[in-house]
Motif scaffolding. Sequence first.
Motif, PDB file in Angstrom:
ATOM      1  N   UNK A  21       0.830  -1.206   0.000  1.00 60.20           N
ATOM      2  CA  UNK A  21       0.000   0.000   0.000  1.00 60.20           C
ATOM      3  C   UNK A  21       0.869   1.262   0.000  1.00 60.20           C
ATOM      4  N   UNK A  22       1.634   1.472   1.060  1.00 59.65           N
ATOM      5  CA  UNK A  22       2.557   2.617   1.143  1.00 59.65           C
ATOM      6  C   UNK A  22       3.802   2.140   1.900  1.00 59.65           C
ATOM      7  N   UNK A  23       4.817   2.988   2.030  1.00 61.65           N
ATOM      8  CA  UNK A  23       5.921   2.669   2.941  1.00 61.65           C
ATOM      9  C   UNK A  23       5.402   2.802   4.373  1.00 61.65           C
ATOM     10  N   UNK A  24       5.672   1.775   5.183  1.00 58.26           N
ATOM     11  CA  UNK A  24       5.266   1.800   6.577  1.00 58.26           C
ATOM     12  C   UNK A  24       6.455   2.123   7.465  1.00 58.26           C
TER      13      UNK A  24
ATOM     14  N   UNK B 162      -5.130  -6.191  12.674  1.00 59.39           N
ATOM     15  CA  UNK B 162      -4.070  -7.050  12.122  1.00 59.39           C
ATOM     16  C   UNK B 162      -4.094  -7.056  10.606  1.00 59.39           C
ATOM     17  N   UNK B 163      -2.891  -7.201  10.048  1.00 63.52           N
ATOM     18  CA  UNK B 163      -2.785  -7.282   8.598  1.00 63.52           C
ATOM     19  C   UNK B 163      -1.514  -8.020   8.233  1.00 63.52           C
ATOM     20  N   UNK B 164      -1.578  -8.693   7.084  1.00 63.68           N
ATOM     21  CA  UNK B 164      -0.429  -9.403   6.542  1.00 63.68           C
ATOM     22  C   UNK B 164      -0.146  -8.783   5.179  1.00 63.68           C
ATOM     23  N   UNK B 165       0.889  -7.970   5.082  1.00 62.71           N
ATOM     24  CA  UNK B 165       1.109  -7.240   3.837  1.00 62.71           C
ATOM     25  C   UNK B 165       1.624  -8.139   2.707  1.00 62.71           C
ATOM     26  N   UNK B 166       1.198  -7.824   1.495  1.00 55.37           N
ATOM     27  CA  UNK B 166       1.630  -8.599   0.324  1.00 55.37           C
ATOM     28  C   UNK B 166       2.774  -7.871  -0.361  1.00 55.37           C
ATOM     29  N   UNK B 167       3.921  -7.864   0.286  1.00 57.29           N
ATOM     30  CA  UNK B 167       5.111  -7.287  -0.339  1.00 57.29           C
ATOM     31  C   UNK B 167       6.290  -8.134   0.114  1.00 57.29           C
ATOM     32  N   UNK B 168       7.113  -8.599  -0.833  1.00 57.53           N
ATOM     33  CA  UNK B 168       8.178  -9.529  -0.438  1.00 57.53           C
ATOM     34  C   UNK B 168       9.133  -8.946   0.597  1.00 57.53           C
TER      35      UNK B 168
ATOM     36  N   UNK C 290       4.101   8.089   1.936  1.00 58.00           N
ATOM     37  CA  UNK C 290       5.186   7.875   0.977  1.00 58.00           C
ATOM     38  C   UNK C 290       5.022   6.601   0.159  1.00 58.00           C
ATOM     39  N   UNK C 291       5.309   6.691  -1.128  1.00 61.08           N
ATOM     40  CA  UNK C 291       5.282   5.512  -1.996  1.00 61.08           C
ATOM     41  C   UNK C 291       6.680   5.166  -2.506  1.00 61.08           C
ATOM     42  N   UNK C 292       7.689   5.927  -2.071  1.00 58.70           N
ATOM     43  CA  UNK C 292       9.079   5.646  -2.450  1.00 58.70           C
ATOM     44  C   UNK C 292       9.986   5.891  -1.243  1.00 58.70           C
ATOM     45  N   UNK C 293      11.112   5.185  -1.227  1.00 56.85           N
ATOM     46  CA  UNK C 293      12.060   5.343  -0.117  1.00 56.85           C
ATOM     47  C   UNK C 293      12.535   6.790  -0.004  1.00 56.85           C
ATOM     48  N   UNK C 294      12.694   7.465  -1.130  1.00 56.56           N
ATOM     49  CA  UNK C 294      13.181   8.849  -1.094  1.00 56.56           C
ATOM     50  C   UNK C 294      12.184   9.767  -0.376  1.00 56.56           C
TER      51      UNK C 294
ATOM     52  N   UNK D 227      14.506   0.658   4.488  1.00 59.34           N
ATOM     53  CA  UNK D 227      14.810  -0.410   3.535  1.00 59.34           C
ATOM     54  C   UNK D 227      14.134  -0.051   2.216  1.00 59.34           C
ATOM     55  N   UNK D 228      14.948   0.164   1.196  1.00 51.00           N
ATOM     56  CA  UNK D 228      14.455   0.627  -0.098  1.00 51.00           C
ATOM     57  C   UNK D 228      14.109  -0.564  -0.979  1.00 51.00           C
ATOM     58  N   UNK D 229      12.824  -0.769  -1.194  1.00 51.36           N
ATOM     59  CA  UNK D 229      12.370  -1.860  -2.061  1.00 51.36           C
ATOM     60  C   UNK D 229      11.732  -1.321  -3.326  1.00 51.36           C
ATOM     61  N   UNK D 230      12.103  -0.100  -3.718  1.00 49.87           N
ATOM     62  CA  UNK D 230      11.528   0.482  -4.941  1.00 49.87           C
ATOM     63  C   UNK D 230      10.158   1.078  -4.685  1.00 49.87           C
ATOM     64  N   UNK D 231       9.558   1.670  -5.715  1.00 53.21           N
ATOM     65  CA  UNK D 231       8.238   2.289  -5.551  1.00 53.21           C
ATOM     66  C   UNK D 231       7.168   1.232  -5.247  1.00 53.21           C
ATOM     67  N   UNK D 232       6.135   1.609  -4.476  1.00 55.04           N
ATOM     68  CA  UNK D 232       5.086   0.635  -4.163  1.00 55.04           C
ATOM     69  C   UNK D 232       3.926   0.787  -5.128  1.00 55.04           C
TER      70      UNK D 232
END
Length: 333
Positions: A35-38, A121-127, A153-157, A171-176
């Motif tokens: 969804x977004x950066x947490x 509670x939630x289980x996010x779908x992002x590796x 935020x949707x990007x690490x930057x 932890x930068x995993x690219x745009x979400x």
Amino acid sequence: MADLPTRTLQASDDATAEAARALRNGGLVAFPTETVYGLGADAANPKAVARLYAAKGRPSFNPLIAHVDGLPAAGRLAVFSAEALALAQAFWPGPLTLVLPKAPGCPVCDLATAGLDSVALRLPAHPVAEAILRAFGGAVVAPSANRSGHVSPTQAAHVAEDLSGRIDLIVDGGPVRIGVESTIVGCLGAPVLLRPGGVPRAAIERVLGRPLGESPSAAGHAADAPLAPGMLASHYAPAARVRLEAREVGPGEALLAFGPQTLPGADQASAVRNLSPRGDLVEAAANLFGMVRELDGIGAKSITVMPVPRHDLGEAINDLLARAAAPRGLKPD
Ligand code: AMP
Ligand code: MG
């Protein structure tokens, strides 16, 4: 707050291990979800959750969503009805948050749930999120990784621009992908939609085989109905009367102190707890629910609270104390 040397690491096995270590040490770690950066903190550690509120600059303690790595972990934290289980099986991992009764012994701290008996509670779908949660092994609260009032935020930057110096690791995993919040469904009774989001209502209703209830704020609210977001933080209230901004302690009152000073009459108090003898607001926030519950549990008729400064986390602390002190009749419940 202290200026932390915020590090950014590209997502990798090393970054995952580093993130898990930071979480274990009570640190704050931003990571991508679908969804977004947490902004993650150990849900069982009130000091870590207090630091998270301080980093975000939130003016009140709203309940946070606890992220887990699977249904077995979720089952240790909360009680699933048959319908809640069906929703989890259909949509996890994914952008669906379930609000459930806390399981006995649920380790998620009071500060994370704003003192409620329920937990989201939630289980996010992002590796990357899944890897960090698996490596850490416990529940991680993770509101969006931005300062209060700023855009999610949707990007690490974006995270770095907003939170550099206030958190330990990004932890930068690219745009979400999604960029919208999770759908929140309350499962304290018949399932109700508390907030629309990434999973559409119709998909949820197909799994349930019936329409979702409306959130109480939309439908006019009954006393025993689950509360809508926004009404939640006002729900926690001790049995004792709470007296704020105290300048003296009356005979038999319990004293909730703050800082190194003492008050006239403190020696007559039936019990004393100090939120932070050195006057540290993060420490005070971490101790807040536990100490109010302790003084309430002692059976004091009234809890007298010393003034707590209103800057930084003091705003949220004073907000919570004001709700706890509101006359019963005015409490929105
Ligand atoms: P987010 O902004 O995506 O981190 O989601 C936080 C939302 O989850 C807030 O609006 C809360 O009101 C909601 N939430 C968290 N815990 C609970 C709970 N125990 N009961 C109801 N809503 C909750
Ligand atoms: Mg947000």
